[in-house]
Design an enzyme around this catalytic site. Structure first.
Site, PDB file in Angstrom:
ATOM      1  N   GLY A 161      -2.013 -13.610  -9.581  1.00 53.09           N
ATOM      2  CA  GLY A 161      -2.496 -12.468  -8.817  1.00 53.09           C
ATOM      3  C   GLY A 161      -2.088 -11.185  -9.488  1.00 53.09           C
ATOM      4  N   GLY A 202      -1.612  -6.628  -8.681  1.00 56.00           N
ATOM      5  CA  GLY A 202      -1.617  -5.512  -7.756  1.00 56.00           C
ATOM      6  C   GLY A 202      -1.399  -4.222  -8.502  1.00 56.00           C
ATOM      7  N   VAL A 236       1.114 -11.052 -11.781  1.00 52.77           N
ATOM      8  CA  VAL A 236       2.011 -12.177 -11.544  1.00 52.77           C
ATOM      9  C   VAL A 236       1.428 -13.425 -12.192  1.00 52.77           C
ATOM     10  CG1 VAL A 236       3.165 -13.595  -9.815  1.00 52.77           C
ATOM     11  CG2 VAL A 236       2.775 -11.173  -9.365  1.00 52.77           C
ATOM     12  N   LYS A 250       6.529 -11.735 -12.643  1.00 48.78           N
ATOM     13  CA  LYS A 250       5.808 -10.491 -12.389  1.00 48.78           C
ATOM     14  C   LYS A 250       6.031  -9.551 -13.562  1.00 48.78           C
ATOM     15  CE  LYS A 250       5.202  -6.990  -8.755  1.00 48.78           C
ATOM     16  NZ  LYS A 250       5.660  -6.586  -7.402  1.00 48.78           N
ATOM     17  N   GLU A 300      11.218 -17.071  -7.545  1.00 44.57           N
ATOM     18  CA  GLU A 300      10.944 -18.416  -7.054  1.00 44.57           C
ATOM     19  C   GLU A 300       9.434 -18.632  -6.981  1.00 44.57           C
ATOM     20  OE1 GLU A 300      11.887 -20.867  -2.873  1.00 44.57           O
ATOM     21  OE2 GLU A 300      12.249 -18.704  -3.031  1.00 44.57           O
ATOM     22  N   ASP A 303       7.033  -2.465   3.481  1.00 44.56           N
ATOM     23  CA  ASP A 303       5.640  -2.842   3.232  1.00 44.56           C
ATOM     24  C   ASP A 303       5.353  -4.243   3.760  1.00 44.56           C
ATOM     25  OD1 ASP A 303       3.043  -2.362   2.370  1.00 44.56           O
ATOM     26  OD2 ASP A 303       3.406  -3.052   0.320  1.00 44.56           O
ATOM     27  N   LYS A 317       3.320  -6.829   5.480  1.00 47.52           N
ATOM     28  CA  LYS A 317       1.889  -7.004   5.738  1.00 47.52           C
ATOM     29  C   LYS A 317       1.536  -8.457   5.453  1.00 47.52           C
ATOM     30  CE  LYS A 317       0.662  -5.417   1.050  1.00 47.52           C
ATOM     31  NZ  LYS A 317      -0.106  -4.416   0.272  1.00 47.52           N
ATOM     32  N   PRO A 318       0.355  -8.932   5.860  1.00 49.20           N
ATOM     33  CA  PRO A 318       0.001 -10.348   5.658  1.00 49.20           C
ATOM     34  C   PRO A 318       0.077 -10.787   4.199  1.00 49.20           C
ATOM     35  CG  PRO A 318      -1.514  -9.328   7.206  1.00 49.20           C
ATOM     36  CD  PRO A 318      -0.667  -8.215   6.656  1.00 49.20           C
ATOM     37  N   ASN A 363       2.116  -9.945   2.014  1.00 47.27           N
ATOM     38  CA  ASN A 363       3.486 -10.046   1.521  1.00 47.27           C
ATOM     39  C   ASN A 363       4.306 -11.105   2.256  1.00 47.27           C
ATOM     40  OD1 ASN A 363       3.240  -8.172  -0.502  1.00 47.27           O
ATOM     41  ND2 ASN A 363       3.983  -6.455   0.724  1.00 47.27           N
TER      42      ASN A 363
END
Length: 433
Positions: free
Chosen positions: A24, A26, A31, A46, A99, A145, A147-148, A150
């Site tokens: 992913g 951002g 990552v 990351k 992890e 932060d 949120k779904p 995270n």
């Protein structure tokens, strides 16, 4: 700025880590899946996005901001927070090693027409997140932060909070930002106003996540960020039980309190919210003990001793045992005591002492008390918790009431443990002979 300027080809290796496919990306970086060949475990890596047009000073500032996540998450060790293993730089690349979690974020369960989690499952997940935030806050770390996207849900149904990239480390847990930082739909009123933030700000955001998990929509919605902010500051959110009739009123009340405009009207700590969720879970025909029991079952399944045990046999083992917790420096057993119990260390570290001298160290998965279990003789050493520990205390008399299949599997694992311990003792005696 052109996003292509911030991209780079996937490296095959960073430091000692092998780099696999992208997982992913951002605003802060990309990552990748990876592998640590020394510890031999999968990891997530990351990597900060690098702009080749940045001068040295700009690069240093961006790396400092990037490593703020390592500074925050590196302080935290909790079963419901993604663990951070390493951080560093290699050439122009700054990286953080975490992890690897097999699972997905909560985003899939927050879509308007997507699949919904049951209220009971939402309460279970939010209970774990509230406990994780209570721990984070106790260490002086505000997430800022929540949120779904995270919060990870593992393939086994466990929850993990991740991405502390904009977290703030502060001893007082009172932080006043100089700019608006966070994800608009989940921001608290004080976060929007750039006022002092505290633990209640993270708990507001967690309430917004609960709202969306149960309804498929955020508490306040608009295509315009300014309108979202206006609603957060002025409008009262709808009750969740009005939008989803499957939600009990007690849970809707919890969410309404989380989303209170005034910080003083919200739950003040993660522990307070977790307690309210536990009572709600009880209303859903489950008790706090059952929640803990499920966590204990998962803890036992992670231990090598219980490899091969099925769910029913794990349940029987819990019925024949006690789960005990000890704080650091508390004695688990005392030299000279007589009992017929066998112990398995499910969490933490402990020391074995003869008198005042430490002769051994025990870690998660280690066993002790085998001879006492077999013969009910005096304990020949004291075992003291070095950290907070969780111990499974197996009672010989209660084991006789277990099914023959469970007893057979238990005594096979017990015998293997005893043989291993005796071989270690023999090797030590030979070395000193």
């Amino acid at each position: 700025m052109d996003k292509s300027a911030l991209s780079f080809e996937k490296p095959n290796k960073i430091g000692k880590y092998e780099v696999y496919d992208e997982l992913g990306r951002g605003n802060c970086g990309v990552v990748y899946g990876g592998f640590d060949p020394f510890v031999r475990r999968d990891v997530a890596i990351k990597v900060a996005r690098h702009d080749p047009n940045d001068d040295a000073e700009a690069t240093i500032v961006k790396q400092r901001d990037f490593f703020s996540e390592a500074h925050a998450a590196g302080r935290l060790q909790h079963p419901n927070i993604v663990a951070l293993f390493d951080a560093g730089t290699e050439g122009d690349l700054a990286y953080i090693v975490m992890e690897f979690i097999e699972g997905d974020t909560l985003l899939d369960y927050c879509k308007p027409n997507g699949k919904r989690l049951t209220p009971r499952k939402v309460v279970e997940i939010m209970f774990k997140c509230a406990k994780a935030l209570a721990y984070s806050h106790s260490q002086g770390v505000l997430h800022r932060d929540i949120k779904p996207g995270n919060i990870m849900l593992t393939v086994t149904g466990d929850a993990r909070i991740m991405d502390f990239s904009i977290a703030e480390v502060t001893q007082s847990l009172a932080y006043r930002p100089d700019q608006i930082i966070g994800s608009p739909a989940y921001m608290s009123p004080e976060q929007v106003r750039k006022e002092t933030m505290g633990a209640v700000s993270d708990l507001y955001s967690l309430g917004a996540v609960m709202f969306q998990l149960l309804t498929g929509e955020a508490p306040f919605r608009s295509k315009e960020v300014k309108e979202v902010f206006r609603q957060i500051l002025n409008d009262k959110p709808k009750r969740v039980d009005e939008l989803n009739p499957e939600v009990p009123s007690q849970l809707a009340d919890i969410i309404q309190r989380c989303l209170s405009k005034a910080p003083s009207n919200r739950y003040q700590t993660g522990h307070e919210l977790a307690a309210a969720l536990t009572r709600c879970y009880d209303q859903l025909r489950n008790t706090e003990a059952q929640m803990n029991r499920r966590e204990h079952e998962n803890a036992l399944k992670s231990l090598a001793f219980f490899d091969g045990f099925n769910d029913d046999e794990i349940e029987e083992m819990l019925n024949a045992s006690q789960i005990l917790s000890f704080n650091a420096d508390q004695n688990v057993i005392n030299e000279g005591d007589i009992d017929d119990t066998f112990y398995i260390l499910a969490k933490g570290d402990a020391g074995v002492y003869k008198g005042k001298k430490r002769i051994d160290k025990l870690v998660k998965g280690d066993c002790f008390g085998e001879i006492g279990f077999l013969t009910a003789t005096k304990r020949t050493a004291t075992v003291t918790a070095l950290t907070d520990v969780l111990v499974l205390k197996v009672n010989a008399s209660l084991m006789e009431e277990a099914s023959p299949e469970c007893q057979l599997r238990y005594y096979k694992a017990f015998t293997q443990t005893l043989i291993y311990r005796l071989s270690i003792t023999s090797a030590r005696l030979s070395a000193h002979g």
